[in-house]
Design an enzyme around this catalytic site. Structure first.
Site, PDB file in Angstrom:
ATOM      1  N   VAL A 152       0.842  -1.198   0.000  1.00 64.47           N
ATOM      2  CA  VAL A 152       0.000   0.000   0.000  1.00 64.47           C
ATOM      3  C   VAL A 152       0.879   1.252   0.000  1.00 64.47           C
ATOM      4  O   VAL A 152       0.610   2.222  -0.721  1.00 64.47           O
ATOM      5  CB  VAL A 152      -0.948  -0.017   1.208  1.00 64.47           C
ATOM      6  CG1 VAL A 152      -1.662   1.324   1.341  1.00 64.47           C
ATOM      7  CG2 VAL A 152      -1.969  -1.136   1.073  1.00 64.47           C
ATOM      8  N   HIS A 153       1.950   1.248   0.806  1.00 64.90           N
ATOM      9  CA  HIS A 153       2.856   2.390   0.819  1.00 64.90           C
ATOM     10  C   HIS A 153       3.529   2.571  -0.548  1.00 64.90           C
ATOM     11  O   HIS A 153       3.728   3.702  -1.004  1.00 64.90           O
ATOM     12  CB  HIS A 153       3.920   2.217   1.900  1.00 64.90           C
ATOM     13  CG  HIS A 153       3.424   2.504   3.280  1.00 64.90           C
ATOM     14  ND1 HIS A 153       2.726   1.586   4.026  1.00 64.90           N
ATOM     15  CD2 HIS A 153       3.526   3.615   4.053  1.00 64.90           C
ATOM     16  CE1 HIS A 153       2.414   2.110   5.198  1.00 64.90           C
ATOM     17  NE2 HIS A 153       2.889   3.339   5.242  1.00 64.90           N
ATOM     18  N   GLU A 154       3.889   1.456  -1.188  1.00 65.72           N
ATOM     19  CA  GLU A 154       4.520   1.531  -2.510  1.00 65.72           C
ATOM     20  C   GLU A 154       3.541   2.076  -3.538  1.00 65.72           C
ATOM     21  O   GLU A 154       3.947   2.794  -4.472  1.00 65.72           O
ATOM     22  CB  GLU A 154       5.019   0.142  -2.924  1.00 65.72           C
ATOM     23  CG  GLU A 154       5.859   0.133  -4.182  1.00 65.72           C
ATOM     24  CD  GLU A 154       7.132   0.942  -4.040  1.00 65.72           C
ATOM     25  OE1 GLU A 154       7.533   1.571  -5.047  1.00 65.72           O
ATOM     26  OE2 GLU A 154       7.732   0.954  -2.945  1.00 65.72           O
TER      27      GLU A 154
END
Length: 641
Positions: free
Chosen positions: A577-579
């Site tokens: 999700v962060h990526e």
């Protein structure tokens, strides 16, 4: 004793034990369960905190004889003598300043030594959902938090903001000399307000409104048009995928600047998590509700059965059915425990209630003993399922399925939490002066972030862009990496801290005040982290609670994996999700952030070795080294490569 003592939450129980025994932080938490296990502990016998007046130690017991002998410290509505204990006890309010400070300190110290995922002893929770505890608390830096205001480090907090003020003042003075304006060339602010600001706000409103699709699905499930365990959860997941796809797609279609993109994508992810929690918890309750209706129908059918006098040959015989659980008060906890027991002997074993329902539905003759035992078991199961459907709600209007109203859904959408519950602790009124203070602080922090970015980050970014546009080879660009890293490390550290403070202290407290949301524990003392799992747990409590319930515990219950695999799944999903956010900003899929986040797992293992286990200062230094260098390394890599 008169009325029974009120059951106190685990944090209150630990605080009372710590205060009376004089235990240190590690001893106070060594024998306790984690917050997430309070549902098991409270339902397993309703522990009562008993404090003897003037005694040197505290006794926790459920024994009625000891309840009669010892005075009771109860959490009540005010401070007065307890008539229930003959005047020897004291009733304290959780709003009393001294008590609140003591409880918050004990809760903070006890939670710091617990495992990040699961129980304190390292064993995995077994349950469809992990019941979290919401209590009336303040965030650590909130001025209403008396423990923080009286902290010996409060002066450093004051010094920090004074330093920020003079730092921004210097930036403004330098900009005035160079550009004739305290805001400099103002490129970042122009990007924020130059175009599509109204489109962004309208799109955000439409996106929030579209979360009602999850409510419509739950209404359809309640009406019987679909079953959650079959097509319901599939449709919900398809909708969530389409939802986040549309959010990301709109940012690409409109070619929004990074400021618009970050806000819209992050808010879209929040809306996806809220919908997931709302749907999967209510979907689980819908299955329990369906089961309860089925058992009630079987009870009515059983009432019409005329038992035969001779022993019945219909399966199951009474001797093959466990009735030990009937000695316990029917509750959601006892129901889950009995279901686990009845299916744990062999894989795929049929629960006793299912066998009983099949026997009743078969129409085969039943003897008198079977009828009596079947009736007792079915009534016990119905009462236990009723308790499950009530959840934490205090009124029938909030229990399932009465909670499936449009107002309830959108009320949850605006609450500063990602985990759906039937009811939360609420404040009595809105302090408008406090809300205005948080709003002013929000815009003030955003202004400081813009000034820092404009003065120290944007010039480095533009230099990297010019190097690429000039066709500089990769090796030559990479030679600038050390200098770029050092130029960005301090401004990024400041932006990191300000971003965290902006979201978790100002915005969430502002929303909590406007929505009467009383649990302000949006973070714990993450700055004292000695390992990365502690940081993951403490710096963002709303997301941690969501991952704990809907990823970690759901992986264990649905995928039948062990706790280590569930931890890996949780970290990997979070990293992905962060990526995704990094891809939306840079329009590059490089995986730098994903790799760095997954490197946290071996670092967690390293922190538990004999070399680091009892070296808190060294562990905290390693943690801060990662926080200090990580953002600068990431940005430099994305700009150069």
């Amino acid at each position: 004793m008169g009325s029974p003592p009120l059951v106190t939450p685990h944090s209150l129980r630990d605080a009372l034990r710590s205060a009376a025994n004089g235990l240190d932080a590690s001893a106070a938490s060594s024998g306790t369960t984690s917050e997430e296990d309070w549902d098991e502990l409270s339902a397993a016998g309703s522990p009562v905190a008993v404090v003897a007046t003037g005694a040197k130690k505290t006794t926790k017991t459920t024994s009625s004889s000891l309840r009669r002998e010892l005075p009771v410290l109860k959490i009540g509505a005010g401070e007065k003598e307890s008539q229930a204990s003959g005047g020897r006890g004291i009733v304290l309010s959780s709003d009393d300043t001294a008590v609140r400070d003591m409880l918050q300190q004990a809760k903070a110290s006890s939670s710091s030594s617990l495992s990040s995922w699961g129980k304190a002893d390292g064993t995995a929770r077994r349950g469809k959902f992990s019941d979290l505890v919401f209590t009336r608390t303040f965030s650590a830096f909130d001025r209403q938090n008396h423990a923080a205001a009286n902290s010996p480090f409060h002066g450093f907090f004051t010094l920090f903001w004074m330093s920020v003020f003079f730092f921004v003042l210097k930036i403004g003075a330098d900009n005035w000399k160079q550009y004739g304006s305290p805001l400099g060339n103002n490129e970042i602010m122009e990007a924020m307000f130059r175009r599509d600001l109204l489109v962004l706000l309208i799109s955000d409103g439409v996106m929030s409104g579209m979360t009602g699709v999850s409510w419509l699905l739950q209404r359809a499930i309640k009406a019987g048009y679909m079953d959650w365990d079959r097509s319901g959860w599939v449709l919900q997941n398809l909708w969530q995928t389409a939802f986040i796809g549309a959010v990301v797609g709109l940012t690409l279609l409109r070619d929004w600047p990074w400021t618009h993109t970050v806000f819209f994508v992050m808010h879209g992810l929040v809306m996806v998590m809220k919908q997931h929690s709302y749907a999967f918890y209510n979907g689980y309750l819908s299955s329990a509700h369906k089961k309860r209706l089925l058992l009630l129908a079987k009870l009515k059918q059983l009432e019409k059965v005329s038992p035969i006098q001779s022993p019945s040959q219909t399966e199951p015989p009474v001797s093959a059915i466990s009735t030990s659980h009937l000695a316990h008060v029917p509750s959601a906890y006892e129901y889950k425990k009995e279901r686990r027991r009845s299916t744990s002997h062999e894989r795929g074993a049929v629960p006793d209630t299912d066998r009983i329902a099949a026997a009743i539905g078969s129409g085969e003759p039943l003897d008198e003993e079977q009828v009596q035992v079947f009736e007792r078991i079915l009534k016990w199961e119905v009462d236990a399922l009723s308790d499950e459907l009530r959840g934490k709600s205090s009124t029938a209007a909030r229990s399932y399925p009465n909670n499936l109203s449009l107002v309830n859904h959108y009320e949850f959408i605006v609450l500063p939490t990602l985990v759906y519950e039937l009811e939360y602790p609420r404040s009595d009124s809105i302090n408008w002066y406090y809300a205005a203070e948080k709003m002013v602080a929000c815009f003030g922090v955003i202004f400081v972030m813009i000034m820092v970015s404009q003065a120290f980050i944007l010039p480095v970014v533009m230099d990297a862009v010019r190097m690429k546009e000039a066709g500089m080879p990769l090796a030559a660009r990479f030679a600038h990496f050390p200098g770029m890293f050092l130029e960005l490390i301090f401004p990024f550290m400041m932006e990191y801290l300000l971003t965290w403070y902006l979201i978790w202290e100002t915005i969430l407290n502002f929303l909590a005040e406007l929505t009467y949301f009383a649990d302000r524990s949006f973070y714990d003392a993450w700055w004292n982290s000695v390992s990365w799992d502690q940081f993951a747990r403490d710096w963002n409590r709303p997301v941690h609670n969501f991952l704990l319930r809907h990823v970690y515990h759901s992986s264990i219950s649905a995928m039948k994996v062990d706790k280590h695999t569930a931890t890996l799944i949780t970290f990997f999903l979070s990293a992905c999700v962060h990526e995704l956010v990094m891809w939306c900003i840079f329009k590059k899929l490089r995986g730098y952030l994903l790799i760095l986040q997954m490197c946290q797992l071996p670092l967690v293992r390293l922190s538990r070795t004999k070399w680091l286990r009892h070296r808190a200062t060294l562990g905290n230094m390693i943690f801060w080294l990662g926080i200090f260098t990580g953002p600068s390394v990431l940005c430099s890599l994305y700009l150069i490569l």
